[in-house]
Structures are given as C-alpha cells and as structure tokens.
Design a protein around this motif. Structure first.
Motif, PDB file in Angstrom:
ATOM      1  N   UNK A 169     -31.541 -10.394  31.196  1.00 48.55           N
ATOM      2  CA  UNK A 169     -30.872 -10.058  32.584  1.00 48.55           C
ATOM      3  C   UNK A 169     -31.270 -11.021  33.667  1.00 48.55           C
ATOM      4  N   UNK A 170     -32.702 -11.374  33.706  1.00 46.03           N
ATOM      5  CA  UNK A 170     -33.016 -12.297  34.925  1.00 46.03           C
ATOM      6  C   UNK A 170     -32.265 -13.509  34.699  1.00 46.03           C
ATOM      7  N   UNK A 171     -31.985 -14.022  33.573  1.00 48.90           N
ATOM      8  CA  UNK A 171     -31.180 -15.389  33.566  1.00 48.90           C
ATOM      9  C   UNK A 171     -29.793 -15.043  33.962  1.00 48.90           C
ATOM     10  N   UNK A 172     -29.251 -14.086  33.576  1.00 49.69           N
ATOM     11  CA  UNK A 172     -27.899 -13.833  33.898  1.00 49.69           C
ATOM     12  C   UNK A 172     -27.727 -13.623  35.497  1.00 49.69           C
ATOM     13  N   UNK A 173     -28.634 -12.900  36.263  1.00 47.96           N
ATOM     14  CA  UNK A 173     -28.742 -12.579  37.379  1.00 47.96           C
ATOM     15  C   UNK A 173     -28.752 -13.890  38.143  1.00 47.96           C
ATOM     16  N   UNK A 174     -29.778 -14.847  37.818  1.00 47.65           N
ATOM     17  CA  UNK A 174     -29.671 -16.199  38.197  1.00 47.65           C
ATOM     18  C   UNK A 174     -28.208 -16.930  38.391  1.00 47.65           C
ATOM     19  N   UNK A 175     -27.643 -16.677  37.281  1.00 46.85           N
ATOM     20  CA  UNK A 175     -26.339 -17.497  37.226  1.00 46.85           C
ATOM     21  C   UNK A 175     -25.209 -16.743  38.110  1.00 46.85           C
ATOM     22  N   UNK A 176     -25.373 -15.506  38.321  1.00 49.21           N
ATOM     23  CA  UNK A 176     -24.356 -14.884  38.908  1.00 49.21           C
ATOM     24  C   UNK A 176     -24.644 -15.091  40.515  1.00 49.21           C
ATOM     25  N   UNK A 177     -25.758 -15.326  40.899  1.00 43.57           N
ATOM     26  CA  UNK A 177     -26.072 -15.705  42.032  1.00 43.57           C
ATOM     27  C   UNK A 177     -25.931 -16.863  42.595  1.00 43.57           C
ATOM     28  N   UNK A 178     -26.121 -18.049  41.737  1.00 35.03           N
ATOM     29  CA  UNK A 178     -26.018 -19.424  42.295  1.00 35.03           C
ATOM     30  C   UNK A 178     -24.655 -19.999  41.442  1.00 35.03           C
ATOM     31  N   UNK A 179     -24.327 -19.496  40.237  1.00 35.75           N
ATOM     32  CA  UNK A 179     -22.988 -20.124  39.698  1.00 35.75           C
ATOM     33  C   UNK A 179     -21.930 -19.541  40.355  1.00 35.75           C
ATOM     34  N   UNK A 180     -21.876 -18.099  40.461  1.00 35.02           N
ATOM     35  CA  UNK A 180     -20.641 -17.488  41.066  1.00 35.02           C
ATOM     36  C   UNK A 180     -20.546 -17.095  42.636  1.00 35.02           C
ATOM     37  N   UNK A 181     -22.050 -17.430  43.083  1.00 34.23           N
ATOM     38  CA  UNK A 181     -22.124 -17.068  44.320  1.00 34.23           C
ATOM     39  C   UNK A 181     -21.908 -15.482  44.905  1.00 34.23           C
ATOM     40  N   UNK A 182     -22.610 -14.695  44.007  1.00 31.29           N
ATOM     41  CA  UNK A 182     -22.425 -13.255  44.270  1.00 31.29           C
ATOM     42  C   UNK A 182     -23.559 -12.794  44.879  1.00 31.29           C
TER      43      UNK A 182
END
Lengths: 481, 484
Positions: A297-310
């Motif tokens: 989940x931590x890895x996914x969260x990182x992607x959502x924050x920086x990759x998709x700007x959520x």
C-alpha cells in the motif's frame, strides 16, 4: 499537570492457512465443537507437531511488508502452563529467536504521518476454547481452534495516544489483509490486540504499565486506552501508584478491571521444543515470497500522490484495502484517457464520494458493488469531457447502481447534458444578475456569500445543467466589470 | 521352536513346516504361564494375535511373505497400537486404548508381523530396573529375585525367556541396552532420527529412540530394517535412503580399529563384568582387530547432564496427562486446580513425580541458565568427544552396565545408585549415536554380562557386522536361562 502517554501494542493475527500450524486439521471457523480436532490437536499420547510451511511463508510476507529482518534461523519454544483448553499443557510459540525481528509501520494519524517501530513478530499456535455457559457445574472444551496459526506482532512503546494506537491497529489490520495473510475478521477473533499502557512526565523514565487484554474492536481499543489513561492519571495524582498487572476491558461499563497482578504472573518455563527442528529460512525462499507479493500500500500511495497528483487524503482512502486500490486502478485503465491525472482525480472523487457513501449505506463490500470499475470508467469519461458536472455525475451514478444501464444510456435517456455553450450561459447569467440586484449589491459590499447565491440561481435556471466552472468565471467577470 | 532365531523361524514359516497360527499359539501359551510369573506383559489379546497370525498365513500361502511375515513380536507398552491398551506402565494411562498406530507398529503390521502382546516397562520409561511400573516389577528369567533392567524390562525378559523371538523397546538413556545386558540378549538403539518417534509416548524427546531386542545381531538387523525409515509425521525423523542393515554382517573384521575409552575402564565396573569384557577384547584381537585407546573426557558429566535435560523435557511432555481428555482422573476433586493436582498426584508414581519436579525446577525462572543451558553446552562437549574418538577408531567397545542384574528392591530406595547403573549408556543418547548390547559371558552367580558397542553416526550396519562376527565365534547369545 502534563502527562505523557506511552502505548505499545501486541496483536494476534490469525494466519489464513487452510490447515493448522502443526497438524493437518482444517482451520475453518464455525464447525461443530471438536469436529476439527485431530489426534495432534487433542494431544493424544505419542503425537508430534509438524510445521505448516504456509504459516512460515505468511510470516515472511509480513516481515517483507514491514521492512523487518527475517531470521535465517528461529526457534520454536514451549510455553508451559496448565489450562483445559491447552491440550498439551504447553503452547508452541517462539521466544528467544522469533521469525521476524524489527521493522516498522508508517501510519496516518489525521493528516500527520507517524512511524511505529516493531519489536518482533513470532509464530505460535492458538489454544482451544472453554465454554462455561452451557454446562451446569462443568465447562465444555472445544479444541477446533487449538493449533490455529497466529502471528503475534509486537510494537515498541511508540504510540502516545489512543488515537495513535487505533491508527496503528487499523493500518496493521489493513496491511495483513492486503498481503493476504489474515482475513482480519475481528468478530471471529482473527485479529485481536493487547495494549500496554503507561504514563509519565515528559523526560522521565517509563512508568509502570498495565496490559489490557483482548481488545477485539477499534472502538473498544480507543475507549479502553482512554479509560486506562484516566485511571492511571487519577491514581498517581491522588498520590497512588500504578501496579503492573493485566486488565480486561468491560465494554458494558466502559472500564478496565484487574485480571491478575504481576505477582501472580506464571513462570512459563520456556525452553526450545525438542520435537521441532530450528526453523531455517533461506535467502532463496525469501526472494521467492517477495517475487510473488503484491505491491504494498505504501508504494501505491506514493504512485497516487506523485504520479497522479492525488491528495494525501484520496491516496489514503484508495489504499485502504487491496480491493479499493484494485478497483481504482482497473477503472483508471478502463478510462483509456491520455490525461491520467484528470481521470485519476475524477475516479478518486467518485470513489471517495458517491461510491463510498453508497457502499456504506447498503453495507456492501467494494468487490460486490453493482457498479464495476469498467462501468465507472464510462461515467468518468463523461465527467472529464465536460458532458456531466458533479451533480449530474451523482445522479448518473445512482442510476447505474440501480441497474438502469451504463453511463451513456442513462445520459441519453435523461437528457443529461451539461450546457457548456458560453453564449447560452452568458444569456442566463445576465438574466440572473438583472433579477437579483440585491445579491449583486451585497456582493459588491463585500459579502462573499452572495456570490454563491448567484451561482445557485444560474444553476437553478439551467436545471443544474450549466457547466459550473464557466458559470463561476462568467459571473466573476461580469461582477468585476 | 523355543530357541529359534528370527531368521530360522522365517525359514520354517516360508517352508510351511509351521504356520504362523501355530507359532503364535506356542508363544501365547508361554506368555500365559511363564510370562505371568515374570510379569513381562501388561496386555495380551489372544484373539487379536491369532487374527493377525491367520492373516500372515494367508500372505505366506499367497507367496507374499516378507522377512517378518508371521513372526510374533512383543511390543513395549510405550507404542500406541490401535485397539490395544497402551499404558506406558502408568496408572495414568491404565485405561487408555490407543486409537491409532505408532509408526513402528504400522511398519511391523505392514510387514505381516504378529503382535503377541504389550510388554511391561518402567512407568513412562523412567527407571533402570522395571520396578517403577504401575503393573509391578518384571522378574529376570535368569534369577527371578533380580531385576531385568529397564525401562524396557518386559521386552528384554520376554525375549530372554523365549516368550517371543523378538521385541521392541525404546532407549532414552540405556533403556534397551541395559536390560538386554542384564537378561543376556541383544538390543540396539539406532542413531537418533533413524526410527520415527510418531506414536511412541514421549519421555525425553531429544533422546528417545526406538530399537529392537533379539537373540542375535543378525535378527537385530532384520528388525531394524522394518523399524527404520523416514516418517514426515516426526520432524526429527531423518530423510535418508533406505538401507539394509544386514548387508555387512559377513565382512571379516581384520584391520578393524576398536576404540576402548579410557574412562570406561577406569573404575566402577564390577570385577566379573571387567573379566568378561577383557575376554571379549581378546576374542576381537583373535578376529584381527586392533585395539586403540580413546578418551571421552566429558563422559563423567553425562549422568548429571542427562538428569537435567531428560527431566526438563519430561516435565513438559507429561503435562498433557491432566485428566481432562483421556487417562486417569481423580474420582473426587473440588475446583479445576484441585482436579489437576489430585489426578496427577494419584495417577503418577514416585519416580515420575521426582523427575517432573526436577524438570520443573531446572526450567524455572532464575535456574534455567544455570541448569538447562549449561547442560546443553556440556551435551555438545560430550558429543564432540565421540566425534574426536571416531577419528581414531571404527567402533567403540566397553561394558553396557557396571554390574549384572541386581536384586529387586536393592537400589529402588536410592535413586542416585539407580541412575549410575546407566553410566556407560547415557552419553550415547546425549550424542545421538547408535549403540548396542550383546551378551559376552556370565558372572559367578550365572547372571549374564553385556558388552556395549557404540558406532559412529549411521554406523548401525558396521556395528552389527562387528557383533555378528563375534557371535559366529562365540555362543553366549544362544544360552538360555535354566528351567524355562
């Protein structure tokens, strides 16, 4: 008087193996008493334990998920005590050399990140159940649960409030389900916590702790810790002293009660179990488990924050479980839009808004939602291309949930098309401004609220179909003019 | 038939000169007469035995007989055997009928062997004289006023008195080898892990190992072939290729290096035992062996080390006997704690209680490091002594027991004296090595003397070769007690 609260948690997570940790019996919940108790589980003379590799594999998964050291060699030990639901007269556990050492879990407490260090996690077997109610002057023993694999996860005393403890417990609860090692069912006892609570003045050494046993809901955990902190504070401030003891939380009376003091503590006479060889875990085994693991989940969260700007809030909600993140990612892929960020934002809005609320209301799990990720993607496309505004999107979502078809059909059928023709909107804006001179005056006098009233009037005039962004822009321009 | 070896008996059965039922009836009759005098058996069940014998005869008739088909075997009452009372010599389990077969029992059943009964033993295998049995002491057929040794005393007496051609036993500190020596027969304890412990009621898990009793080394090999083998239900069972333990029996011994541990011969041995062992050494020289003096400097610690570790494990292993699910429960008690206390106080005998107390003590908080951990360290040193010794020799030879069979009651009041009768055997269990005892003479009271052979890890076949060659040259092993 300022007090600092110090909390450490011990969690028993029941591992999701089909068979028990040292026998081939089923671990399924709810079978008739003693129907899942084999010769090994009831400790007949002469039987021996054989370790279930599936339980070890799950412990490895956990160790990897929390960045811990996975011991290349760990030891099973016997914890000796007599109790009727403990058939061998000892519990096989791990004592000096646990399978997982160290690691940490980073959790959100409100908007603040908090890292809780883990001391260890060890494998052990569960005991059976004693039933005192149904028998007069006797107790019944059900050994179905005896030998069920548990992972006991122990933290450092890193939490400073009931809120932090609950945040950690929830994050751990989500994690063990995410990595597929525990079903997380708290009613059935698959996930239960003990809290060690003490208080001290800042800068002083740790105070005497009390252990609150068997907290099987987050709500009870929060209340029990809060009660215990109050109790200890009052006790010390009244000149008393905290006695090290085990306490039980009584939810009916919202209080903790003494179960046994340290003086009554048993000497468990731990020693290495001679029936089991040391557990050896090779780097190859760890690598294999790692390769088969889902992204954390931590890895996914990182992607959502920086990759998709959520936002952090959205990222947190979308990673609350693997099923949520899977829904999100499936929907995102199904949108097929070049602007991933825009699509992601729209999906996140719908998921954390309408979807979450509807699931909640109807007590449905996300995997059972009638609106599948692919269908949601159809709705999202209509939002991103400006066909629907938020209000319309909600209406379409509700219709989709009710089974009225896909987004396109519903939009067609209900004539739900946002007005984005600026000429048309300008006409309506002018009419509204003319008809609401009072609001215009108020706004110009500095009353911000009046602006919203004007927006509302425009939307009302268009039956909610006007593009709200355009309405805003036009109104601002006109009012400034 | 009386003095047939297993090998001879199988030949007779295969040639159909005698049927398995006839053999079973022959031995059952002896068990019901002489067996009663000796108190060698706890359970006999003629119906079960004869049913098995009939099944064996059918196998033989169908030409499907193996090396044990139709052969009567007496099993120590420590092995769970489905449908049989399995008491472990204790009041605690006097009413316990096992619902499953131990691995060892399965193996014998699969080979077509016929169980003739369950033999008497020291309670939970704790004893060296068979006097701690709840079912009373076993008498030594060589002199019924003396003990047969223990804890597998019933099995040893049964083979010595020709109540069964072969038997099974277990050895935690000498419980096969010492009674074999005291009753003038052969007994073998394999390398730890060679025979599965599944279904064998645990005394001290890290030391317990099952093995055979027989009249000859060759028969021991045939028995071990049936007993050994990997069993996934025992995590300490070793996964190794099957081997034929009789494969090396006929190898000549010329050039063999026999290790004589200085410490075995220093003191403690009775003069008659010393004389018999010296004669055996002379015999081996004649067979072309070279004698090598070796040293086991830490062996003297083996009795104290053993009496920390074995009781520690036993205190935990015996916790399951709590009167809750099976076995003895006190007829009257107050609360739960009282039920435990009374059931265990009444269900266990004095020696078992003594060891539970010792074991509980050495595992207690504050004593654990001083006793248990220290003993584990010494156990490693004792094992290392053997590893060093086996660099200089192929097999170790010495006495099995310091003396011959002693009088019933002679040592039962003095546990330390009793414990010292295992002084030569215990180190072998602590090291996990294979060891055996074979008869090598008699003392002046005409009681048998046993010599012990100790092999290197997995050296059973070599050990049996060394014993077999001796038995080709001597006839101690075929001597029978008077008047049986």
């Amino acid at each position: 008087m300022k007090w600092e609260v110090v909390i450490g948690l011990e969690t028993h997570a029941q591992l999701s193996t089909r068979s028990k940790i040292f026998s081939g019996s089923s671990t399924a919940f709810g079978a008739s008493p003693n129907s899942q108790a084999s010769a090994v589980d009831i400790a007949l003379p002469g039987v021996l334990p054989v370790l279930n590799r599936g339980a070890v594999e799950r412990a490895i998964r956990f160790g990897l998920a929390v960045g811990a050291t996975i011991s290349p060699r760990s030891i099973f030990a016997r914890k000796n005590y007599f109790y009727p639901d403990l058939p061998k007269g000892y519990q096989i556990s791990q004592y000096e050399l646990p399978v997982v050492q160290g690691g940490s879990l980073t959790v959100m407490v409100g908007d603040v990140e908090k890292t809780v260090r883990l001391t260890r996690a060890h494998l052990e077997e569960d005991a059976g159940k004693s039933l005192h109610e149904d028998f007069r002057g006797m107790s019944g023993i059900d050994l179905n649960r005896a030998g069920t694999p548990l992972l006991e996860i122990v933290t450092e005393p890193d939490m400073a409030s009931a809120e932090e403890a609950v945040a950690y417990a929830k994050a751990l609860h989500a994690l063990v389900q995410w990595i597929g090692i525990c079903d997380g069912n708290m009613q059935e006892g698959s996930f239960r916590c003990d809290a060690n609570v003490s208080i001290r003045r800042p800068g002083e050494p740790l105070g005497t702790r009390c252990e609150i046993k068997n907290l099987n809901s987050f709500n009870f955990m929060e209340k029990a810790i809060q009660y215990e902190v109050r109790r200890q504070t009052e006790l010390i401030e009244d000149g008393g002293r905290v006695v090290q003891e085990t306490r039980l939380y009584d939810p009916d009376r919202d209080e903790t009660r003494s179960m046994r003091s340290k003086e009554d503590a048993m000497d468990y006479r731990y020693f290495p179990d001679p029936d089991l060889l040391p557990l050896e875990i090779t780097p190859q085994w760890i690598a294999q488990v790692k390769a088969e693991m889902r992204e954390l989940p931590g890895t996914k969260r990182g992607l959502y924050l920086t990759g998709y700007g959520l936002s952090a809030y959205d990222a947190q909600l979308l990673t609350q479980s693997f099923e949520w993140s899977d829904y999100f990612e499936t929907a995102l892929a199904a949108c097929g839009l070049a602007d991933k960020a825009a699509a992601a934002k729209q999906i996140a809005n719908l998921m954390t808004g309408e979807l979450a609320a509807t699931l909640n209301r109807s007590e449905t799990e996300i995997t059972d939602a009638p609106v599948k990720p692919g269908a949601l993607a159809g709705l999202v496309r209509k939002c991103v291309d400006g066909t629907l505004n938020n209000k319309m999107a909600k209406e379409v979502f509700a219709a989709m949930w009710a089974g009225e078809g896909d987004a396109d059909a519903i939009i067609e059928q209900r004539g739900l098309k946002q007005i984005s023709d600026s000429g048309e909107i300008e006409k309506i804006v002018d009419q509204v401004l003319a008809a609401n001179a009072k609001s215009v005056e108020e706004f110009r006098a500095g009353k911000e609220k009046a602006f919203n009233a004007l927006v509302g009037q425009v939307m009302k005039a268009t039956k909610g179909k006007a593009n709200p962004t355009q309405v805003n822009d036009l109104l601002k321009k006109k009012l400034a003019g | 038939m009386l003095n047939f070896t297993l090998k001879q008996l199988t030949t007779e059965l295969a040639a159909k000169r005698v049927s398995s039922v006839e053999v079973a009836e022959f031995f059952l009759k002896r068990i019901n007469t002489l067996g009663k005098t000796l108190n060698a058996f706890i359970s006999v069940d003629a119906e079960k035995t004869l049913t098995a014998a009939q099944a064996a005869d059918r196998l033989i008739a169908a030409g499907k007989a193996g090396p044990l088909t139709g052969v009567p075997v007496a099993h120590k009452d420590i092995f769970c055997a489905k449908g049989w009372l399995t008491t472990c010599g204790s009041k605690m389990l006097a009413n316990f009928r096992a619902p499953y077969d131990a691995h060892v029992i399965e193996q014998f059943n699969a080979a077509g062997a016929v169980t003739v009964g369950k033999t008497n033993m020291d309670e939970f295998a704790m004893g060296s004289s068979n006097e701690t049995s709840f079912f009373g002491p076993v008498r030594n057929p060589w002199n019924t006023q003396t003990v047969p040794g223990g804890s597998s005393g019933g099995s040893a007496a049964a083979v010595a008195a020709r109540l069964a051609p072969v038997a099974t036993g277990t050895d935690t500190g000498g419980s096969i080898r010492q009674p074999a020596a005291l009753t003038g027969i052969c007994g073998l304890k394999p390398t730890y892990g060679v025979v599965s412990r599944y279904g064998m009621i645990a005394f001290a898990s890290s030391l317990d190992q099952a093995g055979p009793f027989a009249k000859t080394a060759e028969d021991l090999g045939i028995m071990l072939n049936a007993m050994a083998g990997f069993d996934p239900r025992d995590s300490t069972s070793l996964e190794r290729a099957r081997e034929d333990y009789t494969r090396d029996l006929e190898k000549p011994l010329a050039g063999l290096r026999v290790g004589l541990p200085r410490e075995f011969f220093a003191e403690g041995m009775s003069p008659d035992v010393a004389k018999a062992i010296d004669e055996a050494i002379a015999q081996y020289r004649k067979l072309g062996c070279t004698m090598v003096e070796v040293s086991l400097p830490n062996m003297k610690l083996s009795v104290p080390v053993y009496y920390v570790l074995a009781p520690a494990e036993a205190s935990s292993n015996l916790s399951r006997f709590d009167g809750v699910r099976y076995g003895y429960r006190a007829p009257e008690y107050g609360d739960l704690s009282d039920m435990y206390k009374k059931s265990r106080a009444q269900g266990f005998g004095a020696e078992v209680k003594r060891r539970i107390l010792i074991g509980t003590y050495v595992l207690s908080h504050g004593y654990y490091d001083a006793y248990y951990i220290k003993a584990q360290k010494l156990r490693r040193l004792i094992a290392q002594d053997f590893v060093a010794a086996f660099k200089q020799c192929d097999v170790i030879l010495g006495p099995t027991s310091p003396g011959t069979a002693f009088k019933i009651g002679e040592k039962s009041g003095d546990p330390v004296q009793m414990y010292l009768s295992d002084i030569y055997t215990i180190a072998v269990n602590l090291a996990g090595l294979p060891g055996m005892s074979l008869p090598c003479g008699f003392d002046r009271a005409n009681l048998p003397v046993g010599m012990q052979l100790i092999g290197d890890y997995f050296g059973e076949a070599k050990m049996l070769n060394v014993a077999h060659q001796y038995q080709l040259a001597t006839d101690w092993h075929m001597r029978m007690p008077q008047g049986i």
